[in-house]
Design a protein around this motif. Sequence first.
Motif, mmCIF file in Angstrom:
data_model
loop_
_atom_site.group_PDB
_atom_site.id
_atom_site.type_symbol
_atom_site.label_atom_id
_atom_site.label_comp_id
_atom_site.label_asym_id
_atom_site.label_seq_id
_atom_site.Cartn_x
_atom_site.Cartn_y
_atom_site.Cartn_z
ATOM 1 N N UNK A 146 0.836 -1.201 0.000
ATOM 2 C CA UNK A 146 0.000 0.000 0.000
ATOM 3 C C UNK A 146 0.867 1.246 0.000
ATOM 4 N N UNK A 147 0.607 2.153 -0.960
ATOM 5 C CA UNK A 147 1.288 3.437 -1.032
ATOM 6 C C UNK A 147 0.213 4.505 -1.215
ATOM 7 N N UNK A 148 -0.120 5.195 -0.140
ATOM 8 C CA UNK A 148 -1.207 6.164 -0.224
ATOM 9 C C UNK A 148 -2.523 5.457 -0.474
ATOM 10 N N UNK A 149 -3.139 5.733 -1.613
ATOM 11 C CA UNK A 149 -4.391 5.069 -1.982
ATOM 12 C C UNK A 149 -4.174 4.076 -3.111
ATOM 13 N N UNK A 150 -2.933 3.677 -3.331
ATOM 14 C CA UNK A 150 -2.623 2.718 -4.392
ATOM 15 C C UNK A 150 -1.991 1.466 -3.810
ATOM 16 N N UNK A 151 -2.262 0.343 -4.445
ATOM 17 C CA UNK A 151 -1.664 -0.938 -4.073
ATOM 18 C C UNK A 151 -0.797 -1.405 -5.239
ATOM 19 N N UNK A 152 0.466 -1.695 -4.952
ATOM 20 C CA UNK A 152 1.401 -2.146 -5.982
ATOM 21 C C UNK A 152 1.569 -3.650 -5.844
ATOM 22 N N UNK A 153 1.222 -4.381 -6.892
ATOM 23 C CA UNK A 153 1.296 -5.842 -6.915
ATOM 24 C C UNK A 153 2.471 -6.259 -7.784
ATOM 25 N N UNK A 154 3.281 -7.177 -7.250
ATOM 26 C CA UNK A 154 4.437 -7.671 -8.003
ATOM 27 C C UNK A 154 4.496 -9.197 -7.922
ATOM 28 N N UNK A 155 4.789 -9.822 -9.079
ATOM 29 C CA UNK A 155 5.159 -11.227 -9.142
ATOM 30 C C UNK A 155 4.083 -12.207 -8.721
ATOM 31 N N UNK A 156 4.536 -13.385 -8.226
ATOM 32 C CA UNK A 156 3.657 -14.475 -7.847
ATOM 33 C C UNK A 156 3.659 -15.570 -8.898
ATOM 34 N N UNK A 157 2.728 -16.512 -8.768
ATOM 35 C CA UNK A 157 2.560 -17.551 -9.771
ATOM 36 C C UNK A 157 1.082 -17.690 -10.090
ATOM 37 N N UNK A 158 0.778 -17.913 -11.380
ATOM 38 C CA UNK A 158 -0.620 -17.971 -11.796
ATOM 39 C C UNK A 158 -1.199 -19.361 -11.545
ATOM 40 N N UNK A 159 -2.425 -19.572 -12.020
ATOM 41 C CA UNK A 159 -3.122 -20.831 -11.728
ATOM 42 C C UNK A 159 -2.439 -22.029 -12.376
ATOM 43 N N UNK A 166 5.770 -9.309 -13.190
ATOM 44 C CA UNK A 166 5.142 -8.087 -13.679
ATOM 45 C C UNK A 166 4.711 -7.191 -12.521
ATOM 46 N N UNK A 167 4.403 -5.938 -12.837
ATOM 47 C CA UNK A 167 4.007 -4.954 -11.828
ATOM 48 C C UNK A 167 2.676 -4.334 -12.247
ATOM 49 N N UNK A 168 1.711 -4.346 -11.313
ATOM 50 C CA UNK A 168 0.411 -3.719 -11.540
ATOM 51 C C UNK A 168 0.090 -2.800 -10.362
ATOM 52 N N UNK A 169 -0.707 -1.772 -10.643
ATOM 53 C CA UNK A 169 -1.102 -0.812 -9.614
ATOM 54 C C UNK A 169 -2.624 -0.733 -9.582
#
Length: 507
Positions: A146-159, A166-169
């Motif tokens: 969490x950064x302010x009102x944004x959430x930064x998502x990085x990496x992981x493994x899919x189904x 990758x990086x998503x906000x």
Amino acid sequence: METEWQSRLAYDQWTAVPVSGSRPPARYKHAAVAVDEKLYVVGGSRNGRYLSDVQVFDLKSLVWSNLKLKPNADKFEETGSLDILPAISGHNVVNWGNKLFLIGGHSKKVADKITVLFIDLETHLCGVVETSGKVPVARGGHSATLVGSRVIVFGGEDKSRRLLNDVFVLDLETMTWDMVEGTQTPPAPRFDHTAAVHAERYLLIFGGCSHSIFFNNLHVLDLQTMEWSQPLVQGDLVTARAGHAGITIDENWYIVGGGDNKSGCPETLVLNMSKLVWSELTSVKQRDPLASEGLSVCSAIIDGEIYLVAFGGYNGKYSNEVFIMKPKPRDSSRPKIFQSPAAAAAAASVTAAYALTKAEKLDFTKAEDPNSKGAENSISEKDVTNGVKAIREEKNVLELSLAEVRAENTRIKGQIDEKNGTLSELSKELLSVQGQLGAERSRCFKLEAQISELHKMLESMQPIENEVQELRTQKSAFERNIELASAVQKQGSGGVWRWIAGGNGNA
């Protein structure tokens, strides 16, 4: 109990909390967050089974309770699902306002895109949040910061267990996703890592694993330039790990637990994010619940003081214990002059004196009562005197700091000169070794040429050897013929003498 428990706490040491009443089921790969002196634990996994409960630990009364969720009426009717909160593991939770947002995770309900759930801490309503934009693929073992009102998502493994980097906000105000295209070299795809944000500008990624490799490196994404880097980190040696947990307090990033599927990491680490220096804070026994994978750690304010709270994990045995640490306040990374109260007071005095002298100059242009003017001048002179004194004190502090810097520079220059001298000697030795190596190579070439000549000579000698062998064969045959001839001669000579002897007898 509260007073006794808090009085036993020592700085930078973990303490198991005495729990009143029953405990929740042990688990790992859950998500946890502390809000208003309460620890919220959501979902997780145990014996291969995903969990769908929300457990609440009161950090004041030390009592566990189960949060009874209510379905979000409209969405509940639309989906027709009987599960208010789906069983989930490997997800993340962030607290924003009076809501908890659960982001991603693995569940039996396979989805193509990442799911965002909400839990209202006031009404206990729970449901799915509709998001838009560039929604990322479903995943678990990722990080959500969490950064302010944004959430930064990085990496992981899919189904499909495909690793991601990758990086998503996610903008929590608009519930809109956006994808970040970074430059330079990003971290290798990974999951079960940790992430933190420093100074609301730098995203730090530490550890994690692929399906065969465990990492101990640190990567940084500048959220302004969107440029990845892998900075040089100093301090204690950090072992590779995954499934660890992390939480930031000011500029310090606390890392707890983790492992490499063979053994857990017993040390609690601290990274000073301003100086990029690792240090080992404390350590537990190898089979301690804190030396586990899939545990959680968060910060909580209890009676105005900040604590670290750890829960759960797996190290061959699932845990449902709560541990608390009181972190020792650490020095700021600012220069010493700004840490000194005297220097701060001096700076404030200088500022005040400067303001007073500016005001005094302006007042000189005004026609005022002489008495009041004299009194004002008297006060101003006193303030100016104090200001000058403060300036001198600050000057002394600056000169002392400058002397320390010069001494440090001199010491570093001496070390550089010493290293340069060592480098020069090593260069000379290298040149000597290279010369010897060249001579040996030349000698080897000569020996190889001689060996080649010998091989040719041996090959040319083969026909001669064949002729010698043939001569030996002929010699052997000739010797046999001589022996046969000799034997025939002997046999003929004996027959004549026998004839003579026989004739004499007849007579």
